[in-house]
Motif scaffolding. Structure first.
Motif, short mmCIF file in Angstrom:
data_model
loop_
_atom_site.label_atom_id
_atom_site.label_comp_id
_atom_site.label_asym_id
_atom_site.label_seq_id
_atom_site.Cartn_x
_atom_site.Cartn_y
_atom_site.Cartn_z
N GLY A 126 3.42 4.78 0.14
CA GLY A 126 2.18 4.90 0.89
C GLY A 126 1.33 6.04 0.38
N LEU A 127 1.97 7.16 0.05
CA LEU A 127 1.25 8.31 -0.49
C LEU A 127 0.57 7.97 -1.80
N LEU A 128 1.31 7.33 -2.70
CA LEU A 128 0.73 7.04 -4.01
C LEU A 128 -0.27 5.89 -3.94
N ALA A 129 0.02 4.87 -3.12
CA ALA A 129 -0.89 3.73 -3.04
C ALA A 129 -2.22 4.11 -2.41
N LEU A 144 10.41 -0.28 -2.18
CA LEU A 144 9.95 -0.38 -0.80
C LEU A 144 11.14 -0.89 0.00
N SER A 145 12.01 0.05 0.32
CA SER A 145 13.38 -0.29 0.73
C SER A 145 13.58 -0.38 2.23
N GLU A 146 12.52 -0.34 3.02
CA GLU A 146 12.67 -0.26 4.47
C GLU A 146 13.51 -1.38 5.07
N VAL A 147 13.34 -2.61 4.56
CA VAL A 147 14.09 -3.74 5.14
C VAL A 147 15.60 -3.57 4.97
N LYS A 148 16.01 -2.76 4.02
CA LYS A 148 17.44 -2.55 3.80
C LYS A 148 18.10 -1.79 4.94
N ILE A 149 17.28 -1.07 5.72
CA ILE A 149 17.84 -0.36 6.87
C ILE A 149 17.29 -0.92 8.19
N GLY A 150 16.78 -2.15 8.13
CA GLY A 150 16.41 -2.84 9.35
C GLY A 150 15.06 -2.50 9.93
N ILE A 151 14.18 -1.87 9.13
CA ILE A 151 12.82 -1.62 9.58
C ILE A 151 11.85 -2.22 8.56
N PRO A 153 8.06 -1.66 6.08
CA PRO A 153 7.10 -0.69 5.52
C PRO A 153 5.74 -0.81 6.19
N ALA A 154 5.71 -0.53 7.48
CA ALA A 154 4.53 -0.82 8.29
C ALA A 154 3.34 0.08 7.97
N CYS A 155 3.51 1.39 8.09
CA CYS A 155 2.38 2.31 7.92
C CYS A 155 1.83 2.33 6.50
N ILE A 156 2.68 2.02 5.53
CA ILE A 156 2.22 2.02 4.14
C ILE A 156 1.59 0.69 3.74
N SER A 157 1.80 -0.35 4.56
CA SER A 157 1.40 -1.70 4.14
C SER A 157 -0.09 -1.87 3.85
N PRO A 158 -1.02 -1.25 4.63
CA PRO A 158 -2.43 -1.46 4.30
C PRO A 158 -2.79 -1.01 2.89
N VAL A 160 -0.50 -0.46 0.20
CA VAL A 160 0.24 -1.21 -0.82
C VAL A 160 -0.36 -2.60 -1.01
N ILE A 161 -0.68 -3.29 0.11
CA ILE A 161 -1.24 -4.64 0.01
C ILE A 161 -2.60 -4.61 -0.67
N LYS A 162 -3.42 -3.59 -0.39
CA LYS A 162 -4.70 -3.47 -1.09
C LYS A 162 -4.48 -3.38 -2.60
N ARG A 163 -3.43 -2.68 -2.99
CA ARG A 163 -3.19 -2.47 -4.42
C ARG A 163 -2.61 -3.70 -5.11
N VAL A 164 -1.62 -4.31 -4.52
CA VAL A 164 -0.87 -5.33 -5.26
C VAL A 164 -1.11 -6.74 -4.77
N GLY A 165 -1.75 -6.92 -3.59
CA GLY A 165 -2.01 -8.25 -3.09
C GLY A 165 -0.91 -8.78 -2.19
N GLU A 166 -1.20 -9.89 -1.52
CA GLU A 166 -0.29 -10.42 -0.51
C GLU A 166 1.04 -10.87 -1.09
N TYR A 167 1.02 -11.69 -2.15
CA TYR A 167 2.26 -12.30 -2.60
C TYR A 167 3.15 -11.34 -3.37
N LYS A 168 2.55 -10.40 -4.10
CA LYS A 168 3.38 -9.38 -4.75
C LYS A 168 3.97 -8.46 -3.70
#
Length: 273
Positions: A126-129, A144-151, A153-158, A160-168
């Motif tokens: 999120g910081l770098l994106a 982006l390892s959040e799902v590995k611990i059951g959560i 990447p919510a706060c970083i998603s706006p 990251v998605i702007k940078r790489v797009g939906e499907y990536k």
């Protein structure tokens, strides 16, 4: 010799300095790979608020980097243990501060450059994106390892998605996969990825390009992109962009820029950039 200007405030988890109009924010918890906690989040927000008060004669570019072996290993595990016991309202407020932190980076009026090495795990992305440019060492480990611990990447998603797009984003976020700097560049998460020598050369080249551009124009262009992407309807964009270019053409910097172009000379802001 270029003078170094320190912020008036002394931070505990980050460092900030200005040298030759280049501001550098360094994440400074190297013993735990610069993992962030509530203190670092608050200090990053505060630092960017202080930067917003500075003028173009003081600072032109902001670099975000990590001290030690890594850029940032994500959330501090000890902090996460405490957060796990928070009430819902406490969790919400803590998470909202993290969103504020990323937005402070994203909305900075000066160009921002993330220099990424070692590891960029979880929230570090999120910081770098949120930065305008990302330069990554080719051997950096991203995840982006959040799902590995059951959560998630919510706060970083706006950002990251702007940078790489939906499907990536689906590929990176749903799998929690690890990938290196070159793969981050291919995905769009990083603008460039090289070894250390080429990375430094690219940083110098990028800074030179930014500092020889009109400082007000660069800041206004950042705001333009923000508004077009996040704020305006199509009709508002048509009206507001027309007003913006009309204002800038009549501004002191716009007049100097057009005059220098027509007179085939360098504009005055390049004399001491």
């Amino acid at each position: 010799m270029n003078s170094i200007i320190k912020t008036m405030k002394q931070y505990q988890t980050i460092e900030f300095s200005i040298d030759n109009k280049i501001g550098t924010i360094s994440l400074n918890r190297p013993d735990i790979h610069n993992a962030f906690n509530e203190s670092m989040i608050a200090e990053i927000i505060d630092c960017f608020e202080e930067i917003e008060k500075l003028d173009y004669n003081t600072i032109r570019v902001v670099i975000l980097q990590g001290i030690g072996k890594s850029f940032c290993a994500g959330a501090d595990l000890n902090w996460m243990k405490g957060v796990a016991n928070y009430s819902y309202d406490e969790n919400y407020l803590e998470s909202y501060k993290l969103s504020m932190c990323f937005n402070a980076v994203y909305s900075c009026k000066f160009p921002t450059i993330a220099m990424v090495h070692g590891a960029a795990i979880g929230g570090a992305n999120g910081l770098l994106a949120a930065c305008d440019f990302v330069l990554a060492h080719k051997n950096t480990v991203f995840s982006l390892s959040e799902v590995k611990i059951g959560i998630v990447p919510a706060c970083i998603s706006p950002y990251v998605i702007k940078r790489v797009g939906e499907y990536k984003s689906k590929e990176l976020m749903l799998t929690g996969m690890r990938f290196n700097g070159k793969e981050a560049q291919k995905a769009g998460l990083a603008n460039w990825s090289f070894g250390e020598k080429k990375l430094k050369a690219k940083l110098e080249d990028l800074i030179s390009k930014l500092k020889t551009s009109g400082p007000v124009a660069v800041s206004t262009c950042k705001q333009l992109i923000y508004d077009v992407e996040n704020q305006w309807t199509h009709e508002e964009a048509m009206e507001n962009t027309a007003k913006m270019i009309a204002d800038l053409r009549q501004s002191e910097e716009g007049q100097e820029g057009m005059s220098s172009f027509l007179e085939k000379r360098k504009p005055n802001w390049t004399e001491d950039n």
